[in-house]
Design a protein around this motif. Structure first.
Motif, PDB file in Angstrom:
ATOM      1  N   UNK A  88     -68.695  16.546  -6.805  1.00  0.00           N
ATOM      2  CA  UNK A  88     -67.690  17.159  -7.684  1.00  0.00           C
ATOM      3  C   UNK A  88     -66.886  18.291  -7.061  1.00  0.00           C
ATOM      4  N   UNK A  89     -67.501  19.055  -6.134  1.00  0.00           N
ATOM      5  CA  UNK A  89     -66.822  20.163  -5.452  1.00  0.00           C
ATOM      6  C   UNK A  89     -66.218  21.176  -6.432  1.00  0.00           C
ATOM      7  N   UNK A  90     -67.045  21.610  -7.376  1.00  0.00           N
ATOM      8  CA  UNK A  90     -66.613  22.621  -8.344  1.00  0.00           C
ATOM      9  C   UNK A  90     -66.847  24.018  -7.790  1.00  0.00           C
ATOM     10  N   UNK A  91     -66.147  25.009  -8.354  1.00  0.00           N
ATOM     11  CA  UNK A  91     -66.370  26.404  -7.996  1.00  0.00           C
ATOM     12  C   UNK A  91     -67.568  26.905  -8.810  1.00  0.00           C
ATOM     13  N   UNK A  92     -68.680  27.239  -8.156  1.00  0.00           N
ATOM     14  CA  UNK A  92     -69.906  27.586  -8.896  1.00  0.00           C
ATOM     15  C   UNK A  92     -69.782  28.844  -9.748  1.00  0.00           C
ATOM     16  N   UNK A  93     -68.829  29.714  -9.417  1.00  0.00           N
ATOM     17  CA  UNK A  93     -68.676  30.978 -10.148  1.00  0.00           C
ATOM     18  C   UNK A  93     -67.715  30.864 -11.337  1.00  0.00           C
ATOM     19  N   UNK A  94     -67.157  29.655 -11.570  1.00  0.00           N
ATOM     20  CA  UNK A  94     -66.223  29.457 -12.675  1.00  0.00           C
ATOM     21  C   UNK A  94     -66.826  28.548 -13.744  1.00  0.00           C
ATOM     22  N   UNK A  95     -66.455  28.788 -14.989  1.00  0.00           N
ATOM     23  CA  UNK A  95     -66.906  27.942 -16.098  1.00  0.00           C
ATOM     24  C   UNK A  95     -66.187  26.596 -16.051  1.00  0.00           C
ATOM     25  N   UNK A 128     -67.422  24.176 -22.652  1.00  0.00           N
ATOM     26  CA  UNK A 128     -66.290  24.882 -22.038  1.00  0.00           C
ATOM     27  C   UNK A 128     -66.725  26.108 -21.243  1.00  0.00           C
ATOM     28  N   UNK A 129     -67.730  26.835 -21.737  1.00  0.00           N
ATOM     29  CA  UNK A 129     -68.161  28.093 -21.111  1.00  0.00           C
ATOM     30  C   UNK A 129     -69.350  27.904 -20.163  1.00  0.00           C
ATOM     31  N   UNK A 130     -69.768  26.665 -19.962  1.00  0.00           N
ATOM     32  CA  UNK A 130     -70.907  26.398 -19.077  1.00  0.00           C
ATOM     33  C   UNK A 130     -70.487  26.497 -17.613  1.00  0.00           C
ATOM     34  N   UNK A 131     -71.459  26.814 -16.763  1.00  0.00           N
ATOM     35  CA  UNK A 131     -71.233  26.886 -15.319  1.00  0.00           C
ATOM     36  C   UNK A 131     -71.761  25.601 -14.660  1.00  0.00           C
ATOM     37  N   UNK A 132     -71.270  25.258 -13.470  1.00  0.00           N
ATOM     38  CA  UNK A 132     -71.700  24.023 -12.796  1.00  0.00           C
ATOM     39  C   UNK A 132     -73.216  23.864 -12.694  1.00  0.00           C
ATOM     40  N   UNK A 138     -73.327  13.819 -13.701  1.00  0.00           N
ATOM     41  CA  UNK A 138     -72.245  13.108 -14.370  1.00  0.00           C
ATOM     42  C   UNK A 138     -71.272  14.040 -15.055  1.00  0.00           C
ATOM     43  N   UNK A 139     -71.803  15.098 -15.678  1.00  0.00           N
ATOM     44  CA  UNK A 139     -70.939  16.072 -16.355  1.00  0.00           C
ATOM     45  C   UNK A 139     -70.065  16.804 -15.346  1.00  0.00           C
ATOM     46  N   UNK A 140     -70.652  17.174 -14.216  1.00  0.00           N
ATOM     47  CA  UNK A 140     -69.887  17.869 -13.176  1.00  0.00           C
ATOM     48  C   UNK A 140     -68.754  16.987 -12.652  1.00  0.00           C
ATOM     49  N   UNK A 141     -69.034  15.694 -12.511  1.00  0.00           N
ATOM     50  CA  UNK A 141     -67.990  14.795 -12.022  1.00  0.00           C
ATOM     51  C   UNK A 141     -66.883  14.626 -13.058  1.00  0.00           C
ATOM     52  N   UNK A 142     -67.236  14.721 -14.340  1.00  0.00           N
ATOM     53  CA  UNK A 142     -66.216  14.662 -15.392  1.00  0.00           C
ATOM     54  C   UNK A 142     -65.298  15.878 -15.335  1.00  0.00           C
TER      55      UNK A 142
END
Length: 259
Positions: A88-95, A128-132, A138-142
């Motif tokens: 997913x390559x999400x920013x871990x510090x962002x919701x 919406x306010x959850x962190x990676x 599956x949720x992270x990829x969404x």
């Protein structure tokens, strides 16, 4: 190029140069993809699936031939092309909502509205306010898919996005992605190793053969949605794709015998 064709690829070839010698990754790829189409790309390891996707995305511009999107030559990455990696390559510090907004401000009403719509679309309402770290794979990829859709790309490119997921989550994500495609009608090009996944998702399946990567066949999938993997029609198409792999294997055996 037909007015209904979004992506036009003509005489595309790609060679990787190294100290050990040249490797021809792709040879004479010719392909048109229509607007709103869902295309899967499948083939053996090393046939150039990911290389083709990166060229379409503008992440690799060192090739011969032409690639155009919406009538314009692809010269680099841009907001008209969304790209989804296996991770997913999400920013871990962002919701979740801030990952989707990325560099856009949620304080802008139009951004807030679009992010909320996308959260609903990818079935993440309430997160919406959850962190990676608080999300499943599956949720992270969404979240990654929603982020890629934020700027309304002309094409969404997916490089084995469900490859690291367990079978149950993978099946669920296939359903989610189809729901997104049916609602948005964003043109999608999806690379996979999984034949069932390729048949389940696609309007057309591009089968690539290796050494060098070239189009073995293009198979049209005329099954209606929703599709059942256990149906006779589905299994017939599955065996048709398997037959293409058998042909590739035979060609490789003949080529190997002649060395």
């Amino acid at each position: 190029m037909s007015a209904t064709n979004l992506l036009h690829i003509q005489h595309l070839s790609k060679i990787f140069h190294s100290a050990k010698g040249d490797v021809k990754a792709l040879h004479n790829i010719q392909l048109d993809i229509r607007e709103g189409e869902f295309v899967t790309v499948i083939g053996p390891s090393g046939c150039g699936k990911s290389t083709l996707l990166k060229i379409i995305a503008g992440l690799d511009v060192d090739y011969n031939g032409t690639v155009s999107l919406g009538g314009r030559t692809v010269e680099g990455p841009g907001i008209d092309k969304g790209f989804i990696f296996q991770e997913p390559r999400l920013f871990p510090w962002l919701t979740v909502e801030r990952n989707i907004a990325a560099d856009l401000s949620l304080r802008k009403p139009e951004v807030r509205k679009k992010v909320d719509e996308l959260i609903e679309l990818v079935r993440l309402k309430g997160f919406e306010k959850s962190y990676p770290r608080e999300l499943s794979g599956g949720m992270a990829q969404r979240v990654a898919i929603a982020r890629a859709l934020l700027r309304n790309p002309k094409v969404l490119l997916l490089d084995e996005p469900f490859g690291a997921l367990d079978a149950f989550t993978r099946a669920h994500m296939q359903e989610v992605l189809l729901d997104i495609w049916e609602r948005n009608r964003t043109t999608m090009i999806f690379v996979t190793h999984d034949i069932d996944e390729a048949v389940f998702l696609a309007n057309r399946i591009i089968v690539l053969k290796p050494r060098p990567g070239a189009i073995q066949n293009v198979i049209r999938v005329d099954l209606t949605f929703p599709r059942k993997k256990s149906s006779t029609a589905f299994q017939q198409l599955r065996y048709k794709v398997l037959g293409e792999f058998d042909k590739i294997e035979e060609l490789e055996l003949v080529g190997g015998a002649g060395i």
